[in-house]
Design a protein around this motif. Structure first.
Motif, mmCIF file in Angstrom:
data_model
loop_
_atom_site.group_PDB
_atom_site.id
_atom_site.type_symbol
_atom_site.label_atom_id
_atom_site.label_comp_id
_atom_site.label_asym_id
_atom_site.label_seq_id
_atom_site.Cartn_x
_atom_site.Cartn_y
_atom_site.Cartn_z
ATOM 1 N N ARG A 131 -4.794 5.647 -1.224
ATOM 2 C CA ARG A 131 -5.399 4.160 -0.749
ATOM 3 C C ARG A 131 -7.059 4.204 -0.281
ATOM 4 O O ARG A 131 -7.615 2.814 -0.324
ATOM 5 C CB ARG A 131 -5.052 4.706 0.853
ATOM 6 C CG ARG A 131 -5.829 3.362 1.692
ATOM 7 C CD ARG A 131 -4.692 1.964 1.843
ATOM 8 N NE ARG A 131 -3.241 2.864 2.334
ATOM 9 C CZ ARG A 131 -2.277 1.043 1.854
ATOM 10 N NH1 ARG A 131 -2.928 0.615 1.078
ATOM 11 N NH2 ARG A 131 -1.624 2.025 2.171
ATOM 12 N N SER B 287 -3.163 -7.242 1.146
ATOM 13 C CA SER B 287 -3.412 -5.662 1.138
ATOM 14 C C SER B 287 -4.800 -5.696 1.211
ATOM 15 O O SER B 287 -5.143 -6.803 2.221
ATOM 16 C CB SER B 287 -3.570 -6.453 -0.756
ATOM 17 O OG SER B 287 -4.847 -7.216 -1.074
ATOM 18 N N GLU C 58 5.943 -5.423 -0.617
ATOM 19 C CA GLU C 58 5.227 -4.831 0.422
ATOM 20 C C GLU C 58 4.871 -3.289 0.300
ATOM 21 O O GLU C 58 3.787 -3.047 0.711
ATOM 22 C CB GLU C 58 5.797 -5.246 1.648
ATOM 23 C CG GLU C 58 5.058 -6.651 2.428
ATOM 24 C CD GLU C 58 5.673 -7.525 3.358
ATOM 25 O OE1 GLU C 58 4.697 -8.295 3.693
ATOM 26 O OE2 GLU C 58 6.422 -7.295 3.663
ATOM 27 N N TYR C 59 6.454 -3.046 0.524
ATOM 28 C CA TYR C 59 6.188 -0.765 0.176
ATOM 29 C C TYR C 59 5.836 -0.501 -0.699
ATOM 30 O O TYR C 59 4.946 0.464 -0.605
ATOM 31 C CB TYR C 59 7.653 -0.747 0.016
ATOM 32 C CG TYR C 59 8.603 0.651 0.117
ATOM 33 C CD1 TYR C 59 8.328 1.234 1.274
ATOM 34 C CD2 TYR C 59 9.284 1.023 -0.658
ATOM 35 C CE1 TYR C 59 8.115 2.570 1.649
ATOM 36 C CE2 TYR C 59 9.177 2.559 -0.499
ATOM 37 C CZ TYR C 59 8.900 3.740 0.878
ATOM 38 O OH TYR C 59 9.011 4.281 0.605
ATOM 39 N N GLU D 155 2.943 -2.111 -1.814
ATOM 40 C CA GLU D 155 1.462 -1.857 -1.398
ATOM 41 C C GLU D 155 1.127 -0.419 -0.500
ATOM 42 O O GLU D 155 0.158 -0.008 -0.358
ATOM 43 C CB GLU D 155 1.851 -3.160 -1.097
ATOM 44 C CG GLU D 155 -0.099 -3.101 0.128
ATOM 45 C CD GLU D 155 -1.523 -3.466 -0.690
ATOM 46 O OE1 GLU D 155 -1.774 -2.948 -1.700
ATOM 47 O OE2 GLU D 155 -2.460 -2.809 -0.030
ATOM 48 N N ASP D 156 2.485 -0.286 0.772
ATOM 49 C CA ASP D 156 2.377 0.491 1.750
ATOM 50 C C ASP D 156 1.834 2.394 0.436
ATOM 51 O O ASP D 156 0.985 2.879 1.358
ATOM 52 C CB ASP D 156 3.510 0.671 2.559
ATOM 53 C CG ASP D 156 3.796 0.032 3.069
ATOM 54 O OD1 ASP D 156 2.011 -0.700 3.354
ATOM 55 O OD2 ASP D 156 4.885 -0.150 4.584
ATOM 56 N N VAL D 157 2.683 2.042 -0.310
ATOM 57 C CA VAL D 157 2.669 3.950 -0.660
ATOM 58 C C VAL D 157 1.435 3.740 -1.749
ATOM 59 O O VAL D 157 1.290 4.827 -2.218
ATOM 60 C CB VAL D 157 4.455 3.971 -1.804
ATOM 61 C CG1 VAL D 157 5.674 4.724 -0.617
ATOM 62 C CG2 VAL D 157 4.455 3.045 -2.348
#
Lengths: 515, 309
Positions: free
Chosen positions: A297, A336, A470-471, A473-475
Motif C-alpha cells: 500500500r 483507488s 475492488e478486491y 485494489e484492496d489486496v
C-alpha cells in the motif's frame, strides 16, 4: 593527375553535401500535398506495422498482426461488435444458449471457401477438433465437450462446465473456420489458406510483404479495395517517412516523439485507439517484504500514474487504476488512492521500514517497460526505497517472473482481455494463473473468479467482476498503470481506420482515395 | 591449386561443426526458450510443458545437439518455431537480397575508397590528404541508420526520386548500398592509403620514374597492383561482415536480408533458426574467403607460384 585528384575530392564531398542539404532544408514545405477534388477509391492499399506476418498456420500463433490478417482472410462463427461490445453473427446466423453448457447455432447458407468448396457444419466440427489437437490452441477450447451436427447448417456445442465467455473465446481469429474439403483435396499447406473472408492470400514474400486480394464471392459483399499489401518495416522513423512520401497509405506505431509534428502536418491524419494491453506492476508476494500489505500500500501511495503517462507515453495513454482493461464490457469504475508521499512514509514506518529498504525491480525488454521502471525508481526513491532495476530479455523475463525468485517487483504488459473478462483476470491473479507474477494465492479471490464465469445475467456478472476488481485494489498485489494507445498515421485521402477489437486490427473495409 | 581448394572446402566441415556447437551452447545458456518467447502468456504452463516434451526441449544439451547435427547431415536444418517453416527455406529466401546488398555495397565502397586512398597517398600531408582523412573519419564514425535516414529524407521525401523501403523496383538498391558502401569505404580508404604509402617508397617505383614511365602508369600499374593484397583482404572481410547481414541498414530500409532474419530469430529464441542462420552465414563467408584467397593468386603471381608447388 591533379585534375583527377580534384574530381575525386568533389565526388567524395557529395556525401557531406547530402548531409548538409538535408540538415538545412525545411521538411514542412514538401510535406504538404494538395487535397483532390474528385476522389476515386484506390485499387490497392499499402500499409505497414512494426511487426511481421509470421505464419499461415491459423491455430498456431499469438502474433497480433498475424491474427489481424486472419480476420480479413477467414471468418469465425461469431464476431464482436467493437462499438457495443456485443457478440454479432458471422458464419453463424443465429444461436441460442439452451442451457449454461449447451449452445445451438444456425449457420449461414451459400457461403463458399476461397477454393470454391461450400461451408457446412462439418467444417466447424473439423476446425474445432483440429484446434484441440494443437498444443498452442487447445487451451482456448478446454471447456468444449462435444460438437453435434444437425444437418449441414445447424450444430450444437456442449461444454464440460458453464463458461459465459465461450462466445467471446470463439471470436479469436485463431479459431477461424477452415475448410475440411480443402484440407482433403489440397493438403494441409494449401488447405489451411482457404478461408471464407473478404480477402484471399495472393503472395507472401516472408520478411518483406504479404499481398491479399479481394474475394469477389464474399458473402458479406466484395470489399471496396481490390488489393491490400502489408509491408514489414521494423523501423518506426522509416515507416513514418514512407507514409509522408505517399508510398504507404497508413502505418501503425509512428515514433512517439513525432506525434506533435504529425498533428501539425496538414497532409497527415493521426488516429488513436486504446490498445489491448494494460501496463502493470506486480508485487512478488513470495519475496519479503512484499508479503506485507502495508508495504504494498505504501508503494501504491508513492506512485503516480499521470507522471508515467506523461513521461513515458508523452500523453499517448490512458491512466487505468483497474486490473481490468477499460474497454472490456465488464470494466467498472473503481476507487483507488492518489499519490500521497506522507501517507506512504507513514505506512512504511508502520511496516517497520521507516528508513526504507532496497528492492529489485525487473521488466521485459519492451522500451515502454524500461522507461516505466525508471520513473518508478525515481518515485519510490522519494519514500526511501532504493530500486535496483534489472531489464531482462523477453524469454528470460518470463522464466524469472514465473519462478518468483530474485525480484520484488515486475513491470510488464498484459493483453488477455480481448476474448471475455475471465481469461484476463484468471491468468493474472488466480492462484494457478499463468501470468500470476505476483505469486498471489488467495482462496477467496479464486472462488470469486470461479463464480463469476458461471453467472448468466450480464448485469449480475458485471457486478461480480466489479467486486473482483475492488478486491484486487484492496489486496494490492498488482498495480495497474495505464492503457497505451494504438497509433495510426495515414494520408488525408484514407478513410478512418476502424477501431481494433482488442489486439485485432480490422483491415476489411479500408478505403483510400486517389486524386 | 585444385588441391588447395579441396583442402579449404574440407576444412569448412570442422569449422561449421564448431560454430554450430558454440551457438547451440550459448543460446542454451540464457534462461527461457522459444516457447516462452514466441507464445509468452498465450499458453498455459501445462500446454507449454507438453510442447517442450514433444519438441524434445527437455533432453540434455548434448542429446539435442547430436540430434540436430544428425538431421543437418541429412539435409534437414529443422523447423522455425516462430515462422513454422523450414529454417533452410527461410534463410535461402533471404540470401539473394543479402548478396545483392553486400556486393553493391562493397562495389560502391571500392569506387570511393581506392581512388581516394591512392590520391591521399601520393599527395601525402597535403590539403587533399587531410580532406580525405576527415571524410574517412566521417564515414567511419557516422552511424549508418542516421546516414540512411538522411538519404531517405532527401531522395525519397523531398526529391521523390527513390523508393524509401523494400527490395522492389530499379532504384531500391541505391540508398541501402550507398549506406553500406560509405561506411565500408572509410576503412578501405585508410587501408589503400597506408598500403600505397609503403609501396611508392620502394626502389622499383623510383626506377620506373627514373626510366621516364608516365606517372599514371607508375601509380596504377606498378604501385597499386602491388598494394592490392591488403586492400583485397580488407574488402573481403568487409564483404564477409555484410553477408552476415547489415541489420541496421536492413531495418532502416526494410530490406529483407539474413541479418534481420537472424535478429528476429534471436529475439524469439528460435534456436533452430538462429543456429541455421549462423551455420549458413559461416558457410557463405568461408566460401567467400576462399574465393578471396584464390583472387590473391591472380593478383600476385608469387602466391600463385606457391600454390602450384
Amino acid at each position: 593527375m591533379k585534375k583527377l585528384s580534384y574530381l575525386f575530392s568533389v565526388i567524395t564531398l557529395m556525401v557531406t553535401i547530402v548531409i548538409i542539404g538535408v540538415l538545412f532544408t525545411s521538411t514542412e514545405a514538401l510535406a504538404a500535398q494538395p487535397e483532390g477534388q474528385n476522389k476515386t477509391p484506390k485499387d490497392k492499399i499499402v500499409f505497414s506495422t512494426r511487426l511481421d506476418f509470421t505464419t499461415m498456420d491459423v491455430t498456431n500463433t499469438p502474433s497480433t498482426i498475424t491474427k489481424s490478417v486472419y480476420h480479413s482472410v477467414y471468418n469465425t462463427l461469431v464476431e464482436k461488435d467493437v462499438a457495443t461490445n456485443e457478440i454479432i453473427p458471422a458464419l453463424a446466423e443465429s444461436w441460442t444458449m439452451d442451457s449454461p453448457t449447451e449452445y445451438s447455432f444456425i449457420l449461414r447458407q451459400g457461403v463458399k471457401f476461397h477454393d470454391g468448396s461450400d461451408f457446412t457444419s462439418a467444417d466447424v466440427k473439423f476446425t474445432y477438433e483440429r484446434a484441440l489437437e494443437h498444443n498452442s490452441s487447445k487451451s482456448k477450447l478446454a471447456s468444449l465437450a462435444s460438437i453435434e451436427l444437425d444437418g449441414d447448417y445447424a450444430l450444437k456445442i456442449v461444454l464440460k462446465q458453464p463458461n459465459m465467455d465461450f462466445l467471446d473465446i470463439i471470436t479469436d481469429p485463431t479459431l477461424s473456420i477452415l475448410s475440411k474439403n480443402a484440407f482433403e483435396a489440397l493438403g494441409d499447406e494449401k488447405g489451411i489458406q482457404q478461408g471464407t473472408g473478404p480477402y484471399k492470400y495472393k503472395e507472401w514474400d516472408q520478411g518483406s510483404y504479404l499481398d491479399l486480394e479481394a474475394n469477389d464471392e464474399y458473402w458479406g459483399g466484395k470489399p471496396a479495395t481490390n488489393e491490400l499489401r502489408l509491408q514489414y518495416i521494423s523501423e518506426s522513423s522509416s515507416r513514418l517517412i514512407a507514409v509522408k512520401t505517399g508510398e504507404m497509405d497508413f502505418i501503425q506505431d509512428p515514433p512517439l516523439s513525432e506525434l506533435a509534428n504529425i498533428k501539425a502536418d496538414s497532409s497527415l491524419k493521426l488516429l488513436t485507439y486504446p490498445s489491448a494491453s494494460v501496463e502493470l506492476l506486480f508485487f512478488n508476494t513470495k519475496q519479503p517484504p512484499m508479503d506485507n500489505p502495508d508495504v504494498r500500500r505504501a508503494i501504491e501511495y508513492a506512485l503516480n500514474r499521470q507522471d508515467i503517462v506523461d513521461g513515458v507515453f508523452l500523453g499517448n495513454a490512458i491512466p487505468n487504476n483497474n486490473i481490468m482493461h477499460s474497454s472490456n464490457a465488464y470494466y467498472s469504475e473503481i476507487e483507488s488512492v492518489d499519490q500521497d508521499i506522507e501517507k506512504a512514509k507513514e505506512l512504511l514506518a508502520k511496516a517497520g521500514y521507516a528508513d526504507g529498504f532496497e528492492l529489485t525491480l525487473i521488466s521485459n525488454s519492451s522500451p515502454d517497460s524500461q522507461a516505466i521502471c525508471t520513473i518508478v525508481q525515481a518515485q519510490l526513491d522519494e519514500i526511501g526505497i532504493t530500486v535496483k532495476y534489472e531489464p531482462l530479455e523477453n524469454a528470460t523475463h518470463t522464466t524469472v517472473a514465473k519462478s518468483g525468485e530474485g525480484y520484488h517487483m515486475d513491470s510488464c504488459q498484459w493483453s488477455g482481455y480481448a476474448f471475455g473478462p475471465d481469461l484476463g483476470i484468471r491468468e493474472l491473479i488466480y492462484s494457478s494463473g499463468s501470468n500470476n507474477y505476483a505469486h498471489y494465492s488467495d482462496a477467496k479471490m479464486d472462488q470469486m473468479i470461479d463464480d463469476a464465469i458461471k453467472i448468466e445475467d450480464k448485469s449480475e456478472r458485471i457486478a461480480a467482476y466489479k467486486a473482483i476488481e475492488e478486491y484486487s485494489e484492496d489486496v494490492m498485489v498488482v498495480y495497474p498503470i495505464c492503457v497505451k494507445n494504438y497509433t495510426f498515421v495515414s494520408g488525408i485521402n484514407v478513410e478512418d481506420i476502424p477501431q481494433p477489437n482488442g489486439p485485432i486490427m480490422n483491415y476489411r473495409n479500408l478505403v483510400s482515395y486517389s486524386e | 591449386m585444385y588441391r588447395y581448394i579441396i583442402k579449404r572446402v574440407l576444412l569448412l566441415i570442422p569449422i561449421l561443426i564448431a560454430v554450430s556447437f558454440i551457438v547451440f551452447f550459448i543460446v542454451d545458456l540464457a534462461p527461457g526458450d522459444s516457447i516462452d518467447a514466441v507464445f509468452g502468456n498465450e499458453l498455459s504452463t501445462e500446454d507449454k510443458e507438453t510442447m517442450r516434451e514433444e519438441m524434445g526441449y527437455n533432453d540434455s544439451l548434448l542429446v539435442r545437439y547430436a540430434r540436430y547435427i544428425g538431421n543437418v547431415f541429412k539435409g534437414d536444418m529443422g523447423m522455425s518455431v516462430l515462422f513454422k517453416k523450414p529454417a533452410l527455406e527461410l534463410y535461402l529466401n533471404r540470401v539473394p537480397a543479402t548478396l545483392k546488398l553486400a556486393f553493391w555495397g562493397i562495389f560502391i565502397a571500392l569506387i570511393i575508397a581506392i581512388p581516394l586512398g591512392v590520391i591521399s597517398a601520393i599527395h601525402q600531408n597535403t590539403f587533399i590528404d587531410t580532406l580525405s582523412t576527415i571524410l574517412g573519419l566521417l564515414g567511419m564514425s557516422m552511424p549508418s541508420f542516421w546516414f540512411g535516414l538522411l538519404m531517405i529524407i532527401l531522395f525519397s521525401l523531398k526529391l521523390g526520386w527513390l523508393p524509401s523501403f523494400g527490395n522492389e523496383g530499379r532504384g531500391s538498391i541505391i540508398m541501402p548500398a550507398l549506406t553500406v558502401g560509405v561506411g565500408q569505404a572509410a576503412l578501405l580508404m585508410r587501408t589503400t592509403r597506408s598500403s600505397m604509402l609503403e609501396v611508392i617508397r620502394q626502389d622499383y617505383i623510383r626506377t620506373a620514374r627514373a626510366k621516364g614511365v608516365k606517372e599514371g602508369v607508375v601509380i596504377y600499374k606498378h604501385a597499386l597492383r602491388n598494394a592490392l593484397i591488403p586492400i583485397i583482404t580488407a574488402a573481403g572481410t568487409q564483404l564477409g561482415i555484410a553477408l552476415g547481414g547489415t541489420v541496421v541498414v536492413e531495418s532502416v530500409f526494410a530490406w529483407p536480408g539474413v541479418g534481420k532474419l537472424t535478429i528476429d530469430a534471436f529475439n524469439a529464441r528460435d534456436t533452430t533458426l538462429v543456429v541455421g542462420c549462423l551455420i549458413l552465414t559461416t558457410a557463405l563467408s568461408s566460401v567467400l574467403m576462399m574465393f578471396i584467397d584464390i583472387i590473391y593468386a591472380f593478383v600476385d603471381p608469387r602466391i600463385k607460384a606457391r600454390y602450384s608447388r
